[in-house]
Write a protein that holds these residues in place. Sequence first.
Motif, short mmCIF file in Angstrom:
data_model
loop_
_atom_site.label_atom_id
_atom_site.label_comp_id
_atom_site.label_asym_id
_atom_site.label_seq_id
_atom_site.Cartn_x
_atom_site.Cartn_y
_atom_site.Cartn_z
N SER A 74 0.93 -0.88 0.06
CA SER A 74 -0.12 0.07 -0.16
C SER A 74 0.64 1.23 0.68
O SER A 74 0.90 2.61 -0.97
CB SER A 74 -1.05 0.28 1.23
OG SER A 74 -1.23 0.95 1.44
N ASP A 282 -5.09 -0.82 3.02
CA ASP A 282 -5.20 -0.11 1.75
C ASP A 282 -4.78 0.83 2.29
O ASP A 282 -4.73 1.98 1.24
CB ASP A 282 -6.32 -0.48 0.90
CG ASP A 282 -6.15 -1.84 0.66
OD1 ASP A 282 -4.76 -2.34 0.57
OD2 ASP A 282 -6.61 -3.06 0.00
N HIS A 283 -5.71 1.34 3.38
CA HIS A 283 -5.43 3.03 3.56
C HIS A 283 -4.62 3.91 4.18
O HIS A 283 -4.36 4.84 4.28
CB HIS A 283 -6.33 3.69 4.29
CG HIS A 283 -7.25 5.12 4.38
ND1 HIS A 283 -7.25 6.09 3.96
CD2 HIS A 283 -6.75 5.49 5.27
CE1 HIS A 283 -7.25 6.83 4.15
NE2 HIS A 283 -7.14 7.08 5.33
N GLY A 285 -1.23 2.77 3.57
CA GLY A 285 -0.01 3.46 2.83
C GLY A 285 -0.47 4.91 1.93
O GLY A 285 0.50 5.90 2.25
N SER A 286 -1.90 5.20 1.59
CA SER A 286 -2.30 6.79 1.16
C SER A 286 -2.00 7.97 2.37
O SER A 286 -1.63 8.90 2.37
CB SER A 286 -3.65 6.62 0.54
OG SER A 286 -3.81 6.22 1.55
#
Length: 331
Positions: A74, A282-283, A285-286
């Motif tokens: 991610s 997944d969130h 990383g961003s």
Amino acid sequence: MAKRARVSRALVSLVMRNSPNVSEQRRRRVLRAAEELGYRPNAYARSLASKRLHTIGVLINDVTNPYFGGVYSSFAAAAEKAGFDLLVAPGTRSADKEAALVRTLLEHRVAGLALLSPLMTTKELRSLTASWPTVLIGRDAALAGVDVVTTDELQAARLVLGHLTELGHRSIVHITGGPNRSASDRASGYRTAMRELGLEPSEISGAFSHEAGQEAAREVMRMPRLPTAVVAANDLVAVGAMGVFESSGLRVPGDISVVGYDDSQIARLDLVQLTSICQGVDHFGSAAVQLLTDRIADPDTPRVVERIETNLVIRRTTAPARRGQVRRRAV
């Protein structure tokens, strides 16, 4: 390469920086020459030329843990979109080695640091990150100028214990992940959520490993009265514990329910099908890349702690609480 493409060096530099101020014909000519010559851009030279560092140093707590693979993927995807390369230092669950690895990353002139659940002390972290943009992922630490992306551990514990109590469980043991800060936060969430439900917390010390789960399960089996459910610090611990329970004659979940944490690939295996907390990596990383790029651009902004809510993925390892005691083999 400029000579091969029959263009100026300045034009080659524009193409390598993906500048829009180049005709498509000349861009193709430069890229064709680069391919023929086997040219690869030098990240360090590019940094010197642009006076901007393009690499983020990443420390991964444990490369053998599937959870960190998901977090890293991610983060890597978000970093690539932001125009950064990554330099990775693989940890080995050793707090002593982590500091040396971070110093090595800093020697390579990285723009910032992303530390995935570091085990080192807060004092060591403060020393290493005092003059460098840093984001901590999966661990909170009250350090000025160091941003944090982590799980909302209390919200996660409430989800797990709410699910188990709805199934009639009251005797619920937590196998911890050890003395590190991440595990301590997870255990604290468990204790708070248990007391909110009017239940007495019960913990067995462990570590974030399959072997620790096995040893903790043997300790559970020696308890005078078996609990009806176990909440493990991560999926590796949960699977280790399940193996011991089942080899000792306990049925999972008929005799004892088990909940993991991370919703890793292990939890999803057909032969496992483990109920587990999904942290939404997944969130991670961003969010971490955004915080780090903001910190690189303005080192003096107030620190940010972003706590990400979780989901509980219910599978076959949780069921209504059993009635009465069960027969078990000696361990």
